[in-house]
Write a protein that holds these residues in place. Structure first.
Motif, mmCIF file in Angstrom:
data_model
loop_
_atom_site.group_PDB
_atom_site.id
_atom_site.type_symbol
_atom_site.label_atom_id
_atom_site.label_comp_id
_atom_site.label_asym_id
_atom_site.label_seq_id
_atom_site.Cartn_x
_atom_site.Cartn_y
_atom_site.Cartn_z
ATOM 1 N N HIS A 7 0.618 -1.240 -0.136
ATOM 2 C CA HIS A 7 0.205 0.231 0.341
ATOM 3 C C HIS A 7 0.843 0.934 -0.349
ATOM 4 O O HIS A 7 0.198 2.451 -0.759
ATOM 5 C CB HIS A 7 -0.949 0.168 1.331
ATOM 6 N N ALA A 13 1.242 0.921 -4.588
ATOM 7 C CA ALA A 13 0.021 1.611 -4.893
ATOM 8 C C ALA A 13 0.618 2.531 -5.530
ATOM 9 O O ALA A 13 -0.149 3.188 -6.389
ATOM 10 C CB ALA A 13 -1.121 1.269 -3.818
ATOM 11 N N VAL A 73 -2.871 -5.144 -4.470
ATOM 12 C CA VAL A 73 -2.748 -3.933 -4.962
ATOM 13 C C VAL A 73 -2.361 -3.872 -6.108
ATOM 14 O O VAL A 73 -2.688 -3.301 -7.149
ATOM 15 C CB VAL A 73 -1.586 -3.705 -4.317
#
Length: 387
Positions: free
Chosen positions: A23, A27, A81
């Motif tokens: 994340h 991402a 992701v």
């Protein structure tokens, strides 16, 4: 066998670490790499520094001393992701390094595994050929021993090979016909071909529907010479070796597919909470709620399936049927969840700036790679005694 698939503290800590990395690091950047069809070297380097490429290997070879469950947990979190990064890890470990670990000599292990475990080099597995995709037993690539030098002389073509043409690719393990049995059936062996070997040509990257930030190429071998010592395992056992590698790999692909399916849930829940229509969030509509509930149910069931297969593998029990079932189910529900996530997002789901568009493009290959859905059904039927 216990059906308790709750994670140990160590495994849960790993899962959270990879979740945070996915994340915080992957991402924000991966969309740009994806649209440029560019391999994310910096992200892969960081994955190597984290030890992800060495997760299931012993410390004596530069690994982390973990297990196959640890690898699959990392794959699931990455694929929540982005699947390009996840497949780079999956192929680098289960297809690139694992054959060397499972079947290599001590010398081969010490030469290759430390670099592969550190992510300094990537390995690839040259199995698929243009004329015999699912029929790997129909391999046409040949390797003949030069009687004068003892070298293997390899000729043939491989296609759809992941991690085979990056700047850090170190080797490709190639399956080739090295002789014939008395009944005329081919003897297939596995041979290590280092990158840069004369006669070994790597084509330009494919133009793909998905996995656009991963490396996939066609390979050709024209009188490629490698030492006799590059034979991986016993001569004529290459077919059996890759069957074992693919059985394990199906669990890893199942974990990756589960991650994609869960990522579709994550993105869709967040979107349903904030997107308003007709004066209220769309998540207030029962039609959306039921879609989300079904998506979560599928992802949860897929997770139970791959963890069950992984637990059997780790316990040294038969796992072929469970791995095939997990791969089949998780890949098909990944496609379904990606389609439903796109529907929930409406027109925005068709825009590449939204992760679900990438997930939609990435999902279909999961029903094809490392054994099509049809092959999985054949394997399951065979294990039931009717194939």
């Amino acid at each position: 066998m216990s059906l308790d698939h709750r994670l140990s503290d160590e495994h849960e800590q790993l899962r959270r670490t990879v979740e945070e990395f996915a994340h915080d690091v992957v991402a924000p950047k991966i969309g740009e790499f994806y649209e440029r069809h560019e391999f994310p070297y910096d992200i892969v380097r960081q994955m190597g520094e984290m030890g992800l490429f060495g997760l299931p290997f012993p410390e004596e070879y530069g690994g982390m001393g973990g297990d196959y469950l640890a690898l699959c947990l990392a794959l699931e979190e990455l694929a929540r992701v982005d699947s390009s990064v996840a497949i780079t890890l999956e192929a680098g470990v289960s297809l690139g390094a694992m054959p060397v670990f499972r079947f290599g000599t001590e010398e081969q292990k010490r030469e290759w595994l430390p670099k592969l475990c550190a992510g300094e080099r990537l390995g690839a597995f040259g199995l698929t050929e243009p004329e015999c995709g699912s029929d790997a037993g129909g391999t046409r690539t040949t390797a003949v021993r030069d009687e004068k030098t003892g070298e293997w002389v390899i000729n043939g073509t491989k296609c759809f090979i992941t991690n085979s043409g990056t700047d850090v690719t170190g080797l490709v393990t190639v399956t080739a016909v090295t002789g014939r049995k008395e009944n005329g059936a081919p003897l297939i062996s596995s041979i290590i071909v280092p990158s840069g070997t004369p006669g070994f040509t790597v084509a330009a990257p494919y133009s793909k529907v998905g996995w656009n930030a991963s490396d996939t190429r066609e390979l050709s071998f024209a009188d490629v010479r490698v030492p006799a010592a590059n034979l991986l395992g016993e001569e004529g056992r290459g077919y059996a070796q890759f069957l074992r590698i693919l059985d394990e790999g199906r669990i890893a692909i199942s974990a990756l597919a589960t991650g994609l399916a869960q990522g579709c849930v994550d993105e869709s829940v967040a979107y349903a909470r904030t997107r308003t229509a007709f004066g209220r969030p769309i998540g207030a509509n029962q039609a959306i709620q039921f879609k989300l509930a079904d998506m979560e149910m599928r992802a949860h069931t897929a997770r139970v399936a791959w963890r069950d297969a992984a637990s059997r593998l780790l316990a040294g029990e038969p796992f072929k049927k469970e791995a095939a079932a997990a791969k089949l189910y998780s890949s098909e529900i990944a496609v379904t969840n990606a389609r439903e996530a796109t529907q929930i997002h409406g027109g925005y789901g068709f825009m590449n700036e939204y992760p679900v568009a990438r997930m939609w493009r990435d999902s279909k290959i999961l029903e094809i790679g490392e054994g099509t859905s049809e092959v999985q059904r054949m394997l399951i039927a065979r294990e039931l005694g009717v194939g």
